[in-house]
Design an enzyme around this catalytic site. Structure first.
Site, PDB file in Angstrom:
ATOM      1  N   CYS A 151       0.813  -1.228   0.000  1.00 53.05           N
ATOM      2  CA  CYS A 151       0.000   0.000   0.000  1.00 53.05           C
ATOM      3  C   CYS A 151       0.841   1.270   0.000  1.00 53.05           C
ATOM      4  CB  CYS A 151      -0.931   0.022   1.204  1.00 53.05           C
ATOM      5  SG  CYS A 151      -2.257  -1.172   1.061  1.00 53.05           S
TER       6      CYS A 151
HETATM    7  N1  COA Z   1     -20.604  -8.951   7.736  1.00 51.93           N
HETATM    8  C1  COA Z   1     -21.083  -9.129   8.988  1.00 51.93           C
HETATM    9  N2  COA Z   1     -20.298  -9.392  10.049  1.00 51.93           N
HETATM   10  C2  COA Z   1     -18.984  -9.499   9.848  1.00 51.93           C
HETATM   11  C3  COA Z   1     -18.421  -9.320   8.560  1.00 51.93           C
HETATM   12  C4  COA Z   1     -19.286  -9.049   7.484  1.00 51.93           C
HETATM   13  N3  COA Z   1     -18.822  -8.869   6.241  1.00 51.93           N
HETATM   14  N4  COA Z   1     -17.082  -9.462   8.652  1.00 51.93           N
HETATM   15  C5  COA Z   1     -16.792  -9.710   9.937  1.00 51.93           C
HETATM   16  N5  COA Z   1     -17.947  -9.742  10.663  1.00 51.93           N
HETATM   17  C6  COA Z   1     -18.079  -9.979  12.099  1.00 51.93           C
HETATM   18  C7  COA Z   1     -16.867 -10.707  12.646  1.00 51.93           C
HETATM   19  O1  COA Z   1     -16.984 -12.093  12.452  1.00 51.93           O
HETATM   20  C8  COA Z   1     -16.891 -10.310  14.086  1.00 51.93           C
HETATM   21  O2  COA Z   1     -17.836 -11.092  14.756  1.00 51.93           O
HETATM   22  P1  COA Z   1     -17.532 -11.607  16.272  1.00 51.93           P
HETATM   23  O3  COA Z   1     -17.424 -10.342  17.074  1.00 51.93           O
HETATM   24  O4  COA Z   1     -18.736 -12.436  16.564  1.00 51.93           O
HETATM   25  O5  COA Z   1     -16.245 -12.354  16.182  1.00 51.93           O
HETATM   26  C9  COA Z   1     -17.419  -8.877  14.060  1.00 51.93           C
HETATM   27  O6  COA Z   1     -18.104  -8.754  12.815  1.00 51.93           O
HETATM   28  C10 COA Z   1     -16.325  -7.840  14.157  1.00 51.93           C
HETATM   29  O7  COA Z   1     -15.271  -8.166  13.221  1.00 51.93           O
HETATM   30  P2  COA Z   1     -13.887  -7.454  13.201  1.00 51.93           P
HETATM   31  O8  COA Z   1     -13.028  -8.084  12.142  1.00 51.93           O
HETATM   32  O9  COA Z   1     -13.326  -7.388  14.581  1.00 51.93           O
HETATM   33  O10 COA Z   1     -14.329  -5.981  12.709  1.00 51.93           O
HETATM   34  P3  COA Z   1     -13.523  -4.641  12.700  1.00 51.93           P
HETATM   35  O11 COA Z   1     -14.342  -3.628  13.372  1.00 51.93           O
HETATM   36  O12 COA Z   1     -12.100  -4.822  13.145  1.00 51.93           O
HETATM   37  O13 COA Z   1     -13.510  -4.256  11.151  1.00 51.93           O
HETATM   38  C11 COA Z   1     -11.921  -4.209   9.335  1.00 51.93           C
HETATM   39  C12 COA Z   1     -12.829  -5.058  10.215  1.00 51.93           C
HETATM   40  C13 COA Z   1     -11.166  -5.128   8.406  1.00 51.93           C
HETATM   41  C14 COA Z   1     -12.800  -3.244   8.531  1.00 51.93           C
HETATM   42  C15 COA Z   1     -10.964  -3.385  10.205  1.00 51.93           C
HETATM   43  O14 COA Z   1     -10.333  -4.203  11.163  1.00 51.93           O
HETATM   44  C16 COA Z   1      -9.886  -2.669   9.427  1.00 51.93           C
HETATM   45  O15 COA Z   1     -10.160  -1.853   8.564  1.00 51.93           O
HETATM   46  N6  COA Z   1      -8.617  -2.910   9.777  1.00 51.93           N
HETATM   47  C17 COA Z   1      -7.470  -2.272   9.149  1.00 51.93           C
HETATM   48  C18 COA Z   1      -7.505  -2.603   7.728  1.00 51.93           C
HETATM   49  C19 COA Z   1      -6.340  -2.073   6.953  1.00 51.93           C
HETATM   50  O16 COA Z   1      -6.053  -0.912   6.940  1.00 51.93           O
HETATM   51  N7  COA Z   1      -5.688  -2.937   6.292  1.00 51.93           N
HETATM   52  C20 COA Z   1      -4.654  -2.561   5.461  1.00 51.93           C
HETATM   53  C21 COA Z   1      -4.845  -3.310   4.196  1.00 51.93           C
HETATM   54  S1  COA Z   1      -3.694  -2.746   3.088  1.00 51.93           S
END
Ligand code: COA
Length: 374
Positions: free
Chosen positions: A156
């Protein structure tokens, strides 16, 4: 020594777009199909059923509303779930070169320059469509640029690292100008069958012309300073690579051969790293928060950007001070901050200061401090 400047940028946006509603409908159809196929194992408790995705979760967790892609049909087909791209012959332009050339032509037009004014092409992206020859050299040939070209990959952060390399070469006098291009086909390495990440990425290409300030033919941004940093982490990883077939089950449909991340850890570890990096960079250059007119941040997650903007400015940024494009494009890896810059830089005035910052896998973080002229 010469002063480097960004004199033009360009964005290629794919023709096809997927909304969250379309994405979730296709994903949930895939879940129904898989759960029906595995009904016996699920009933016997040998396998957990797949769970639905939801539009509400996606928008709340990421701020993403839609994404552009190079092939919508394959991604939304529950029996396929990845883009299907036409096999091109070796004698026609590759898809990455084609996207990058479109963005590069727009950047040249914006700068009022032609291929004859450019001495180097850097193709900086998270993935290359082949091992060799370099995609950058193909782009160089299509554009008719003399000099040299090479590929680089810092995930990225590829665009800001590429701008640092280009700016250093311009500064030293080894070249007059370089095109830094970022063709990102993120749909190719995203695991569309995993609800934790299936909404994250989109496709795009950006281009940035970095040249000697004295050669600028119109309004431009002087590159005051660049700074890059890396710290190894496995929290964003993709194991695909040229040794794949040499591993026992290497060519199997393995989850680790696509994008994987531990999103929560990325959040917790990258945010302080990026905030500190920007603060140190501004401090070293004598740029105060009150001097910053605009922040063009990496476009991965709205809450992440809100957090960084507040940390850097010491207050909640006003509307427009830290523009996001991720709601329309999703995360486009290295290209995100350049799309934001390209779309939201023309209204700045003579002497205004702004900062581009990208961050991601590696971990890596790159920042570029700019001053508007003209
Ligand atoms: N729809 C519904 N529920 C979902 C889901 C979806 N598409 N994806 C995950 N969930 C659920 C999970 O299973 C989890 O359930 P649980 O609490 O029962 O375990 C819950 O939602 C929360 O998931 P989580 O992964 O902890 O969510 P989050 O708030 O951390 O958001 C991201 C996820 C990926 C959006 C976030 O962590 C993020 O943006 N991280 C940084 C990403 C980044 O910058 N990456 C760099 C890439 S270059």
């Amino acid at each position: 020594m010469y002063t480097p400047a960004i004199t033009g940028t360009g964005v290629f946006t794919p023709a096809e777009r997927i909304t969250n509603a379309e994405l979730v409908a296709a994903f949930n159809a895939y879940v129904d199909l898989q759960n029906a196929r595995n009904a016996d194992a699920i009933a016997a408790g040998e396998q957990a059923p797949l769970q639905y995705s939801s539009e509400e979760f996606i928008e709340k967790a990421s701020g993403i509303e839609s994404r552009f892609v190079m092939d919508k049909a394959g991604i939304l087909n529950p029996e396929i779930m990845f883009p299907q791209l036409r096999q091109r012959s070796d004698d026609e332009p590759g898809i990455m070169a084609e996207m990058a050339v479109d963005a590069a032509r727009k950047a040249l037009a914006k700068a009022g320059k032609t291929a004859a004014d450019v001495d180097a092409v850097i193709c900086a992206a998270s993935n290359m469509e082949r091992a060799y020859p370099a995609v950058a050299i193909e782009i160089q040939q299509i554009l008719g640029i003399k000099g040299f070209a090479f590929d680089m990959n810092v995930a990225c952060s590829s665009a800001t690292f590429g701008i640092q390399v280009a700016a250093d070469m311009v500064r030293s006098g080894s070249i007059r100008a370089a095109l830094v291009v970022n063709p990102e086909i993120c749909s190719g390495h995203l695991e569309w069958r995993d609800r934790d990440c299936h909404f994250i990425f989109g496709d795009v290409a950006t281009a940035t012309l970095v040249e000697r300030q004295e050669d600028a033919s119109g309004p431009h941004f002087e590159v005051l300073s660049t700074r890059c940093a890396t710290e190894f982490s496995n929290n964003i990883r993709n194991n695909n690579g040229f040794l794949r077939r040499s591993r026992p089950d290497g060519v199997a449909d393995r989850r680790d051969m696509q994008f994987m991340q531990n999103g929560r850890k990325v959040f917790k570890e990258v945010l302080p790293m990026v905030s500190q990096h920007i603060a140190d960079h501004m401090d070293a250059e004598g740029v105060a928060a009150s001097d910053l007119k605009r922040l063009w941040l990496h476009q991965a997650n709205k809450s992440m950007n809100d957090f960084i903007g507040k940390k850097v400015l010491g207050r909640t940024p006003d509307a427009g001070e830290q523009p996001n494009i991720l709601q329309d494009y999703a995360n486009t890896s290295s290209a995100g901050s350049i799309i934001a810059f390209s779309q939201y830089c023309d209204d700045l005035s003579e002497g205004d200061t702004g900062l581009i910052c990208s961050f991601g896998a590696g971990y890596s973080v790159g920042s570029v401090i700019l001053r508007r002229h003209g």
